[in-house]
Design an enzyme around this catalytic site. Structure first.
Site, PDB file in Angstrom:
ATOM      1  N   TYR A   1      11.899 -10.510 -14.083  1.00  0.00           N
ATOM      2  CA  TYR A   1      10.659  -9.936 -13.546  1.00  0.00           C
ATOM      3  C   TYR A   1       9.447 -10.521 -14.272  1.00  0.00           C
ATOM      4  O   TYR A   1       8.452 -10.913 -13.651  1.00  0.00           O
ATOM      5  CB  TYR A   1      10.703  -8.411 -13.723  1.00  0.00           C
TER       6      TYR A   1
ATOM      7  N   TRP B   1      17.721   8.078 -22.824  1.00  0.00           N
ATOM      8  CA  TRP B   1      18.350   6.776 -23.060  1.00  0.00           C
ATOM      9  C   TRP B   1      17.871   6.146 -24.363  1.00  0.00           C
ATOM     10  O   TRP B   1      16.711   6.302 -24.751  1.00  0.00           O
ATOM     11  CB  TRP B   1      18.024   5.797 -21.940  1.00  0.00           C
TER      12      TRP B   1
ATOM     13  N   MET C   1       3.330   2.969  -5.559  1.00  0.00           N
ATOM     14  CA  MET C   1       2.506   3.822  -6.422  1.00  0.00           C
ATOM     15  C   MET C   1       1.133   3.178  -6.676  1.00  0.00           C
ATOM     16  O   MET C   1       0.101   3.845  -6.579  1.00  0.00           O
ATOM     17  CB  MET C   1       3.230   4.071  -7.749  1.00  0.00           C
ATOM     18  N   VAL C   2       1.121   1.871  -6.968  1.00  0.00           N
ATOM     19  CA  VAL C   2      -0.151   1.199  -7.264  1.00  0.00           C
ATOM     20  C   VAL C   2      -0.962   1.000  -5.989  1.00  0.00           C
ATOM     21  O   VAL C   2      -2.147   1.329  -5.929  1.00  0.00           O
ATOM     22  CB  VAL C   2       0.110  -0.159  -7.966  1.00  0.00           C
ATOM     23  N   GLY C   3      -0.316   0.477  -4.941  1.00  0.00           N
ATOM     24  CA  GLY C   3      -1.035   0.201  -3.699  1.00  0.00           C
ATOM     25  C   GLY C   3      -1.642   1.463  -3.106  1.00  0.00           C
ATOM     26  O   GLY C   3      -2.789   1.454  -2.639  1.00  0.00           O
TER      27      GLY C   3
ATOM     28  N   HIS D   1      11.332   4.271 -13.988  1.00  0.00           N
ATOM     29  CA  HIS D   1      10.855   4.085 -15.350  1.00  0.00           C
ATOM     30  C   HIS D   1      11.035   5.391 -16.117  1.00  0.00           C
ATOM     31  O   HIS D   1      11.382   6.426 -15.555  1.00  0.00           O
ATOM     32  CB  HIS D   1       9.388   3.659 -15.350  1.00  0.00           C
TER      33      HIS D   1
ATOM     34  N   LYS E   1       6.247 -12.695 -12.801  1.00  0.00           N
ATOM     35  CA  LYS E   1       4.850 -12.267 -12.968  1.00  0.00           C
ATOM     36  C   LYS E   1       4.026 -13.331 -13.701  1.00  0.00           C
ATOM     37  O   LYS E   1       2.838 -13.533 -13.393  1.00  0.00           O
ATOM     38  CB  LYS E   1       4.794 -10.931 -13.713  1.00  0.00           C
TER      39      LYS E   1
ATOM     40  N   LEU F   1       2.921   2.415 -16.011  1.00  0.00           N
ATOM     41  CA  LEU F   1       2.127   3.282 -15.147  1.00  0.00           C
ATOM     42  C   LEU F   1       2.909   4.524 -14.734  1.00  0.00           C
ATOM     43  O   LEU F   1       4.140   4.516 -14.718  1.00  0.00           O
ATOM     44  CB  LEU F   1       1.733   2.516 -13.880  1.00  0.00           C
TER      45      LEU F   1
ATOM     46  N   SER G   1       2.008  -7.385 -15.291  1.00  0.00           N
ATOM     47  CA  SER G   1       2.663  -6.310 -16.046  1.00  0.00           C
ATOM     48  C   SER G   1       2.611  -6.653 -17.522  1.00  0.00           C
ATOM     49  O   SER G   1       2.592  -7.837 -17.886  1.00  0.00           O
ATOM     50  CB  SER G   1       4.120  -6.217 -15.596  1.00  0.00           C
ATOM     51  N   SER G   2       2.629  -5.614 -18.364  1.00  0.00           N
ATOM     52  CA  SER G   2       2.603  -5.879 -19.807  1.00  0.00           C
ATOM     53  C   SER G   2       3.904  -6.511 -20.294  1.00  0.00           C
ATOM     54  O   SER G   2       3.951  -7.029 -21.408  1.00  0.00           O
ATOM     55  CB  SER G   2       2.338  -4.579 -20.579  1.00  0.00           C
ATOM     56  N   CYS G   3       4.958  -6.516 -19.457  1.00  0.00           N
ATOM     57  CA  CYS G   3       6.226  -7.107 -19.910  1.00  0.00           C
ATOM     58  C   CYS G   3       6.194  -8.631 -19.891  1.00  0.00           C
ATOM     59  O   CYS G   3       7.165  -9.269 -20.272  1.00  0.00           O
ATOM     60  CB  CYS G   3       7.397  -6.577 -19.101  1.00  0.00           C
TER      61      CYS G   3
ATOM     62  N   HIS H   1       0.802  -1.233   0.000  1.00  0.00           N
ATOM     63  CA  HIS H   1       0.000   0.000   0.000  1.00  0.00           C
ATOM     64  C   HIS H   1       0.830   1.275   0.000  1.00  0.00           C
ATOM     65  O   HIS H   1       0.287   2.356  -0.159  1.00  0.00           O
ATOM     66  CB  HIS H   1      -0.941   0.027   1.209  1.00  0.00           C
TER      67      HIS H   1
HETATM   68  P1  GDP Z   1      10.563  -0.673 -20.103  1.00  0.00           P
HETATM   69  O1  GDP Z   1       9.219  -0.160 -20.561  1.00  0.00           O
HETATM   70  O2  GDP Z   1      10.493  -1.948 -19.343  1.00  0.00           O
HETATM   71  O3  GDP Z   1      11.539  -0.768 -21.258  1.00  0.00           O
HETATM   72  O4  GDP Z   1      11.134   0.337 -19.015  1.00  0.00           O
HETATM   73  P2  GDP Z   1      11.504   1.908 -18.929  1.00  0.00           P
HETATM   74  O5  GDP Z   1      10.294   2.688 -18.630  1.00  0.00           O
HETATM   75  O6  GDP Z   1      12.618   1.979 -17.938  1.00  0.00           O
HETATM   76  O7  GDP Z   1      12.089   2.319 -20.352  1.00  0.00           O
HETATM   77  C1  GDP Z   1      11.277   2.528 -21.476  1.00  0.00           C
HETATM   78  C2  GDP Z   1      12.076   3.109 -22.626  1.00  0.00           C
HETATM   79  O8  GDP Z   1      12.442   4.456 -22.309  1.00  0.00           O
HETATM   80  C3  GDP Z   1      13.375   2.375 -22.940  1.00  0.00           C
HETATM   81  O9  GDP Z   1      13.514   2.340 -24.348  1.00  0.00           O
HETATM   82  C4  GDP Z   1      14.434   3.288 -22.320  1.00  0.00           C
HETATM   83  O10 GDP Z   1      15.706   3.166 -22.931  1.00  0.00           O
HETATM   84  C5  GDP Z   1      13.819   4.658 -22.603  1.00  0.00           C
HETATM   85  N1  GDP Z   1      14.358   5.758 -21.774  1.00  0.00           N
HETATM   86  C6  GDP Z   1      14.773   6.958 -22.249  1.00  0.00           C
HETATM   87  N2  GDP Z   1      15.278   7.724 -21.271  1.00  0.00           N
HETATM   88  C7  GDP Z   1      15.127   7.005 -20.113  1.00  0.00           C
HETATM   89  C8  GDP Z   1      15.464   7.287 -18.757  1.00  0.00           C
HETATM   90  O11 GDP Z   1      15.988   8.330 -18.394  1.00  0.00           O
HETATM   91  N3  GDP Z   1      15.151   6.317 -17.847  1.00  0.00           N
HETATM   92  C9  GDP Z   1      14.551   5.132 -18.216  1.00  0.00           C
HETATM   93  N4  GDP Z   1      14.262   4.227 -17.258  1.00  0.00           N
HETATM   94  N5  GDP Z   1      14.262   4.836 -19.502  1.00  0.00           N
HETATM   95  C10 GDP Z   1      14.545   5.761 -20.438  1.00  0.00           C
END
Ligand code: GDP
Length: 314
Positions: free
Chosen positions: A137, A203, A15-17, A180, A141, A167, A108-110, A12
């Site tokens: 992960y 990134w 973020m989700v909880g 994320h 899941k 999310l 999760s969608s992953c 809880h």
């Molecule tokens: P994913 O959805 O499991 O791949 O997780 P993330 O939300 O961490 O990353 C989503 C995408 O955003 C990937 O292609 C990352 O390389 C890109 N990305 C760009 N800039 C960033 C950053 O500053 N942080 C993270 N976590 N991802 C980034």
């Protein structure tokens, strides 16, 4: 679900909880059972059994998990697999043993194959290899959702599973090593504006596509499923709309007032090229998201801004 039912929300403070707590309280539920991870380590089976024996929850919302962005998932691979398996086995097993009437497990969608056809339907699960950066992960899941299915098959348990897309919202993680993409960008762009920096690093290539759902919408969907769904198959929860990481960065730049340059860092992983959920099953169950991305990002910007005095971490 009676308004005085004993409802345990595992996780809880996350973020989700925390969104589930807000949603249930707003709907009038008064008997929420909450424990921090310091009070109850869900990886400890004996402690979980003791908690269920003492508190006898009638409903369980399993939102506790070790979570993180692409880098944390890839680096702490053993922790992501092991901690999540332990949490799930302990909570789902205890829910069966102590007669919980209904359980909702959040995945999760992953969990879907890296190169699944888009948009991703629930039935594409286990039809191809997973994205390597978050395979541990995702495997945990998948095991959790299969455990819910198995309890239903073997014991007739009302255990349902929801698979949310990426999310964002209040109580997100803004640590640039483990967050994320959306909270990371909110923080980076906010700091860049405050410090007058000429560029922001994004990134990967900027070409992967992602779908984003506000966590308050997720919490609303979870309550809807608890009240109206009792099926064996998982239900995708998303908006059905996605955009590229470059477009996301441009949106955050615009909303934060950043006018400098975006610099893409190809040394960081892109992850899966696209993971857009097919949400037709959820729509057929009578639920649709309300918070559009631009509006939702505006809402959380205030939270990111309050964190902007901390130093940039990467
Ligand atoms: P994913 O959805 O499991 O791949 O997780 P993330 O939300 O961490 O990353 C989503 C995408 O955003 C990937 O292609 C990352 O390389 C890109 N990305 C760009 N800039 C960033 C950053 O500053 N942080 C993270 N976590 N991802 C980034």
């Amino acid at each position: 679900m009676d308004l005085t039912a004993r409802i345990y929300i595992a996780g809880h403070r996350g973020m989700v909880g925390s969104a589930l707590v807000r949603r249930l309280r707003a709907a009038g539920y008064t008997n929420l059972l909450l424990r921090t991870s310091q009070e109850l380590d869900l990886r400890n089976q004996a402690a979980v059994e003791q908690f269920f024996a003492a508190e006898q929850p009638e409903y369980v919302l399993l939102a506790a998990a070790k979570v993180g962005g692409i880098q944390a998932n890839n680096v702490y691979r053993a922790d992501f697999l092991q901690d999540n398996l332990l949490i799930q086995c302990n909570v789902i097993g205890a829910s069966h043993r102590h007669g919980v009437r209904k359980l909702l497990f959040l995945g999760s969608s992953c969990i879907y194959p890296k190169l699944a056809p888009q948009p991703i339907k629930e039935e594409y699960l286990l039809t191809g290899p997973l994205e390597p950066t978050n395979e541990p992960y995702a495997l945990a899941k998948i095991a959790g959702l299969k455990l819910c299915e198995a309890y239903r098959d073997q014991h007739g348990s009302s255990f349902i599973t929801a698979m949310p897309t990426n999310l964002y919202g209040p109580n997100d993680n803004y640590d640039l090593h483990s967050s994320h993409v959306l909270p990371a960008l909110l923080r980076k762009f906010t700091e860049a504006v405050q410090l007058g920096m000429p560029q922001v690093e994004v990134w990967g290539s900027g070409t992967p596509r992602r779908e984003f759902l506000h966590v308050d919408d997720l919490a609303d969907a979870c309550l809807h499923l608890l009240l109206h769904y009792d099926g064996r198959e998982p239900v995708n929860v998303g908006t059905g709309q996605d955009l590229t990481i470059r477009e996301l960065a441009e949106l955050v730049a615009q909303l934060t007032g950043f006018t400098g340059r975006l610099v893409f860092d190809p040394s960081k992983p892109d992850g899966t090229p696209r993971k857009l959920l097919d949400v037709s099953k959820l729509h057929a169950l009578g639920w649709k998201h309300r918070i559009e991305l631009t509006e939702g990002v505006r809402q959380v910007l205030a939270e990111a801004t309050s964190l902007a005095n901390a130093p940039v971490l990467s």
